[in-house]
Design a protein around this motif. Structure first.
Motif, mmCIF file in Angstrom:
data_model
loop_
_atom_site.group_PDB
_atom_site.id
_atom_site.type_symbol
_atom_site.label_atom_id
_atom_site.label_comp_id
_atom_site.label_asym_id
_atom_site.label_seq_id
_atom_site.Cartn_x
_atom_site.Cartn_y
_atom_site.Cartn_z
ATOM 1 N N THR A 8 0.837 -1.206 0.000
ATOM 2 C CA THR A 8 0.000 0.000 0.000
ATOM 3 C C THR A 8 0.869 1.253 0.000
ATOM 4 O O THR A 8 0.615 2.220 -0.734
ATOM 5 C CB THR A 8 -0.929 0.010 1.240
ATOM 6 N N LEU A 9 1.905 1.206 0.820
ATOM 7 C CA LEU A 9 2.835 2.331 0.918
ATOM 8 C C LEU A 9 3.514 2.590 -0.423
ATOM 9 O O LEU A 9 3.559 3.727 -0.906
ATOM 10 C CB LEU A 9 3.879 2.023 2.003
ATOM 11 N N LYS A 10 4.044 1.541 -1.031
ATOM 12 C CA LYS A 10 4.770 1.688 -2.296
ATOM 13 C C LYS A 10 3.854 2.193 -3.418
ATOM 14 O O LYS A 10 4.265 2.965 -4.279
ATOM 15 C CB LYS A 10 5.421 0.360 -2.699
ATOM 16 N N ARG A 11 2.603 1.759 -3.373
ATOM 17 C CA ARG A 11 1.641 2.176 -4.401
ATOM 18 C C ARG A 11 1.405 3.690 -4.328
ATOM 19 O O ARG A 11 1.412 4.386 -5.348
ATOM 20 C CB ARG A 11 0.327 1.410 -4.212
ATOM 21 N N LEU A 12 1.236 4.201 -3.095
ATOM 22 C CA LEU A 12 1.014 5.646 -2.949
ATOM 23 C C LEU A 12 2.289 6.431 -3.249
ATOM 24 O O LEU A 12 2.236 7.494 -3.891
ATOM 25 C CB LEU A 12 0.503 5.969 -1.537
ATOM 26 N N GLU A 13 3.429 5.920 -2.813
ATOM 27 C CA GLU A 13 4.691 6.610 -3.106
ATOM 28 C C GLU A 13 4.887 6.782 -4.616
ATOM 29 O O GLU A 13 5.311 7.844 -5.079
ATOM 30 C CB GLU A 13 5.871 5.843 -2.507
ATOM 31 N N ALA A 14 4.553 5.743 -5.368
ATOM 32 C CA ALA A 14 4.710 5.803 -6.832
ATOM 33 C C ALA A 14 3.788 6.859 -7.428
ATOM 34 O O ALA A 14 4.180 7.627 -8.324
ATOM 35 C CB ALA A 14 4.420 4.442 -7.442
ATOM 36 N N ARG A 15 2.549 6.942 -6.924
ATOM 37 C CA ARG A 15 1.598 7.935 -7.442
ATOM 38 C C ARG A 15 2.040 9.353 -7.086
ATOM 39 O O ARG A 15 1.915 10.272 -7.897
ATOM 40 C CB ARG A 15 0.201 7.656 -6.891
ATOM 41 N N LEU A 16 2.561 9.524 -5.874
ATOM 42 C CA LEU A 16 3.058 10.843 -5.464
ATOM 43 C C LEU A 16 4.252 11.267 -6.323
ATOM 44 O O LEU A 16 4.363 12.423 -6.739
ATOM 45 C CB LEU A 16 3.451 10.826 -3.981
ATOM 46 N N ALA A 17 5.136 10.324 -6.590
ATOM 47 C CA ALA A 17 6.311 10.618 -7.416
ATOM 48 C C ALA A 17 5.887 11.026 -8.826
ATOM 49 O O ALA A 17 6.441 11.972 -9.410
ATOM 50 C CB ALA A 17 7.235 9.410 -7.467
#
Length: 283
Positions: A8-17
């Protein structure tokens, strides 16, 4: 398929990036949703979120992806190891301002030792400077001013939740302080020139109060007013500590050297090597 906290964390980090937003906000959002400390969250990365947590996380992620500051979403920012409530009415406290407080405390210790001192924080906003100084230096009687009643309401809440005894007064700059003499005056005033707005991050420009960001005269008008009004209310010895824009050092130094001809003016850089603080020691 059940998604782990890590996924979940990695998914949001990718979208923020992808949106060129702060990827660190993803972890802060997870801490808020799970109500876990960073250490606990790291230990539980292989666990899934509950359905309720996941729903809340997705809702708040949508807000985050609009560029809304994470501090406004979770309602707080940490400053000098303490939680401070923030809202659209106050500037989000920055790490550079922690350095102003630390520098002021070090100089106050040399100037005054353990004597009782009167300290003013002009333009207090969230109250971060005033509350922190009072808690770290119990010998200080601290008064904080702001022109905004909405900002003072936030500062009042922060003083209460951090058990700090700070006097809060509404008024413009040093005007509410005129009937007293002060050992220390601190201020992080609005100092961004209006012409700089176009180069600023939308996360700051669209969500933080412009009255706490921008100032006339290329961002120098409030320093000029402080240089004009502070000589009448400072004791001797005394200390003035100011946060400045990184291109304003020579202009602000000149204003305060003229206002306090016999003072020692010290320019201090922040953790990023930028000119960020001016301390004026009045003997």
């Amino acid at each position: 398929m059940i998604e782990t906290i890590h996924q979940t964390l990695k998914r949001l980090e990718a979208r923020l990036a992808t949106e060129e937003l702060d990827v660190n906000a993803a972890f802060l959002l997870l801490e808020h949703v799970t109500q876990k400390s960073r250490a606990s969250l790291l230990a539980d990365l292989r666990e899934p979120l509950t359905e309720q947590q996941l729903r809340q996380f997705e809702d708040l992620s949508s807000e985050l992806l609009t560029g809304k500051p994470i501090q406004h979403i979770i309602g707080q920012e940490w400053f000098y190891g303490r939680p401070f409530s923030v809202s659209k009415d106050v500037l989000i406290p920055r790490p550079e301002t922690e350095e102003l407080v630390q520098g002021a405390m070090q100089r106050a210790s040399k100037l005054f030792g353990n004597k009782s001192i009167r300290v003013a924080d002009i333009g207090t906003g969230s109250g971060a400077i005033a509350v922190t100084f009072q808690l770290e230096c119990p010998n200080a009687q601290v008064t904080a001013t702001d022109i905004s009643e909405a900002a003072l309401a936030v500062a009042r809440r922060n003083a209460e939740q951090n058990d700090s005894q700070v006097t809060l007064v509404q008024g413009d700059l040093a005007q509410p302080l005129q009937n007293e003499k002060w050992d220390i005056v601190l201020s992080n005033p609005p100092y961004i020139g209006l012409d700089e707005a176009s180069s600023m991050s939308p996360t700051v420009l669209d969500y933080e109060p412009h009255g706490a960001l921008f100032a006339d005269e290329n961002g120098l008008v409030l320093y000029r007013k402080l240089a004009e009004t502070l000589p009448a209310i400072m004791k001797k010895p005394a200390l003035i500590g100011l946060e400045i824009g990184y291109l304003q050092a020579s202009s602000v130094q000149r204003l305060f050297q003229n206002a306090f001809p016999k003072s020692k003016i010290e320019l201090v850089q922040d953790m990023n090597g930028k000119d960020r603080m001016i301390f004026c020691e009045i003997r």
